[in-house]
Enzyme design. Structure first.
Site, PDB file in Angstrom:
ATOM      1  CG  HIS A  23      -1.871  -1.075   1.354  1.00  0.00           C
ATOM      2  ND1 HIS A  23      -3.235  -0.859   1.280  1.00  0.00           N
ATOM      3  CD2 HIS A  23      -1.714  -2.411   1.530  1.00  0.00           C
ATOM      4  CE1 HIS A  23      -3.871  -2.014   1.418  1.00  0.00           C
ATOM      5  NE2 HIS A  23      -2.961  -2.977   1.573  1.00  0.00           N
TER       6      HIS A  23
ATOM      7  CE  LYS B  27      -5.842  -6.805  -3.571  1.00  0.00           C
ATOM      8  NZ  LYS B  27      -5.327  -5.937  -2.520  1.00  0.00           N
TER       9      LYS B  27
ATOM     10  CG  HIS C  66     -10.185  -3.201   6.047  1.00  0.00           C
ATOM     11  ND1 HIS C  66     -10.122  -3.216   4.673  1.00  0.00           N
ATOM     12  CD2 HIS C  66      -9.204  -4.033   6.476  1.00  0.00           C
ATOM     13  CE1 HIS C  66      -9.156  -4.037   4.290  1.00  0.00           C
ATOM     14  NE2 HIS C  66      -8.585  -4.538   5.362  1.00  0.00           N
TER      15      HIS C  66
ATOM     16  CG  ASP D 226      -1.791  -5.970   3.676  1.00  0.00           C
ATOM     17  OD1 ASP D 226      -2.025  -4.937   3.029  1.00  0.00           O
ATOM     18  OD2 ASP D 226      -2.686  -6.749   4.051  1.00  0.00           O
TER      19      ASP D 226
END
EC number: 3.5.1.5
Length: 570
Positions: A138, A219, A322, A362
């Site tokens: 990311h 993605k 999230h 990640d």
């Protein structure tokens, strides 16, 4: 006249040779030198009173006539293909030979010529590996790249636009404008980089413009809606452009279950991120896709390995990453459904069996990008302690296990993303992206990071000191990380369509665009070196227990890990 010396004296002088064994840092992993490509009595070594001097180990050959630009002497190469002692030649930023260096005018068996134009990096007593490849980034902040580089990672692939909420959660760079801006920024960083565009669309048009705009992969992420229609469309477009697709599946099973996702694959190759599921994916059984021939499964590192702290830290991480609200019951249930000690324990064993093929981070989104390499070796060590030697290994060494685990963050992601002809291993013809380690610090703190043949980072003492070693010692960028040397020694991976067009000119970038290739029908799980196992996996929907070919996969969480606090006291 010849002189006989002991193995210990020889190892101290020239590094270990055939039959010698080396412990990797403070782990229980032991490697044994399989072959020594140097010549006893003719070894080359730099320094006062040593061999590499004019008329001795150094010849009169010019670089134009074949002398190497750089030679790494007497290094112990650890790679998927072997554990071998050798000299390594680098010319024009490429590994040109692995063998015996010296002066062919006075020495036998020389296949790497040292001349007046050759620099030397002393590899005696050191381990040499390929630079790491983190394929799950990311791009939240540019400072990530320096942290990854200092850990031994030289290639990063992922998506994002900076600290936007889309980037906090998903590895997607949406649209050609954002992709272009990210690629323009890449001229500032001394690593290979690639962008993954957003793959969540039910029609091909938006995906095509992202691929032609510079994306080297697409993605699919559940936060953007990973529906069967989006999966099918994304893979169809990827097949047409020969790029990889990475997937984060539907944790909530809203648009279907794991079987529906697999059906949407239609047997096409796909890279499955955090296949265990704590990082996201069909709860509780996404891990089953690791049994499929067309799925290239990877892990992200916060679940690596399973420890007594793993479960506790994950809930808070997930809520932040999230954009969830702990006061909303549904958000809390979503988070709790992803964190399962049974599947995390099984993940350890599936890595050891070679059923999970790759490791990634990640970064800042439930993962630590500076710990990909550390956590790979922590997992290997935990499995050695809990499961003993692999069938392919002996009581003397863990060579096969080491080859299996190093492939997870070097050659296998390079194969999965279509760049293995250029990077991913210590082999001739490949870009000299190399990391030199002291065995006591292997996997934790590199001695030297080489990118495209130039030293780009290293631990360095006080610049005002009389020698390079006085405290404080910090990891610092080196000359290869500045100016035009930076852009000459690293590349941007992109699609063939983008590389064939005028993208570099239109964006005004200095880095070379290198197209990815052979990532669709040409590869499968069988392409994952030392990590191609496809056991039949079953997950109990009530207990979350995982079975491989009928055998329960379970292990205790680790209480203590190697490569941890003793290495980070200062």
């Amino acid at each position: 006249m010849s002189t006989r010396i002991s193995r210990s004296v020889y190892a101290d002088m020239f590094g270990p040779t055939t039959g010698d064994r080396v412990r990797l840092a403070d782990t229980d992993l032991i490697i044994e030198v399989e072959k020594d490509l140097t010549t006893y009595g003719e070894e080359v070594k730099f320094g006062g009173g040593k061999v590499i001097r004019d008329g001795m180990g150094q010849s009169q050959v010019t670089n134009k006539d074949g002398a190497a630009d750089t030679v790494i002497t007497n290094a112990l190469i650890v790679d998927h293909w072997g554990i071998v002692k050798a000299d390594v030649a680098i010319t024009a930023g490429v590994i040109t030979a692995i063998g015996k260096a010296g002066n062919p005018d006075v020495q036998p068996n020389v296949d790497i010529i040292i001349g007046p134009g050759t620099d030397v990096i002393a590899g005696e007593g050191k381990i040499l590996t390929a630079g790491g490849f983190d394929s799950h980034i990311h791009f939240i902040c540019p400072q990530q790249i320096e942290h990854a580089l200092m850990s031994g990672v030289t290639t990063m692939l992922g998506g994002g636009t900076g600290p936007s909420h889309g980037t906090f959660a998903t590895t997607c760079t949406p649209g050609p404008w954002h992709i272009g801006r990210m690629i323009q920024s890449f001229d500032a960083f001394p690593v290979n980089l690639g962008i993954s565009g957003k793959g969540n669309a039910a029609l091909p048009g938006p995906l095509k413009e992202m691929i032609e705009g510079g994306a080297c992969a697409l993605k699919l992420h559940e936060d953007w809606g990973t529906t069967p229609a989006a999966i099918d469309n994304c893979l169809t477009v990827a097949d047409a452009y020969d790029i990889q697709v990475m997937i984060h599946t539907d944790t909530l099973n809203e648009s279907g279950f794991v079987e529906d996702t697999v059906k949407a694959f239609k047997g096409r190759t796909i890279h499955a991120f955090h296949t265990e599921g704590a990082g996201g994916g069909h709860a509780p059984d996404i891990i089953k896709v690791a049994s499929l021939e067309n799925v290239l499964p990877s892990s992200t590192n916060p679940t690596r390995p399973f420890t007594r702290n793993t479960i506790d830290e994950h809930l808070d991480m997930l809520m932040v990453c999230h954009h969830l609200d702990p006061s909303i019951a549904e958000d809390l249930a979503f988070a709790e459904s992803r964190i399962r000690k049974e599947t995390i324990a099984a993940e350890d064993i599936l890595h050891d069996l070679g059923a999970l093929s790759m490791m990634s981070s990640d970064s800042q989104a439930m993962g630590r990008l500076g710990e990909v390499i550390i956590r790979t070796w922590q997992t290997a060590d935990k499995m050695k302690k809990q499961r003993g030697a692999l069938p392919q290994d002996s009581a003397r060494n863990d060579n096969f296990r080491v080859k299996r685990y190093i492939a997870k963050y070097t050659i296998n992601p390079a194969i999965a993303h279509g760049v293995s002809k250029l990077i991913g291993s210590v082999e001739t013809g490949k870009m000299a992206d190399l990391v030199l380690w002291s065995p006591a610090f292997f996997g934790v703190k590199p001695d030297c990071i080489i990118k495209g043949g130039s030293i780009v980072a290293a631990p360095m003492g006080d610049p005002n000191a009389s020698i390079p070693t006085p405290q404080p010692v910090h990891y610092q960028p080196m000359f290869g990380a500045y100016g035009k040397a930076l852009t000459a020694s690293s590349v941007v991976f992109t699609s063939q369509a983008a590389a064939a067009g005028n993208l570099a000119r239109d964006l005004g970038i200095a880095k070379k665009l290198v197209p990815v290739s052979n990532v669709r029908g040409g590869i499968s799980k069988k392409s994952m070196i030392h990590n191609d196992a496809t056991p039949k996996l079953e997950v109990d929907p009530e207990t979350y227990e995982v079975r491989a070919d009928g055998e329960l996969l379970t292990c205790a969480p680790a209480e203590v890990l190697p490569l941890a606090q003793r290495y980070f006291m200062f």
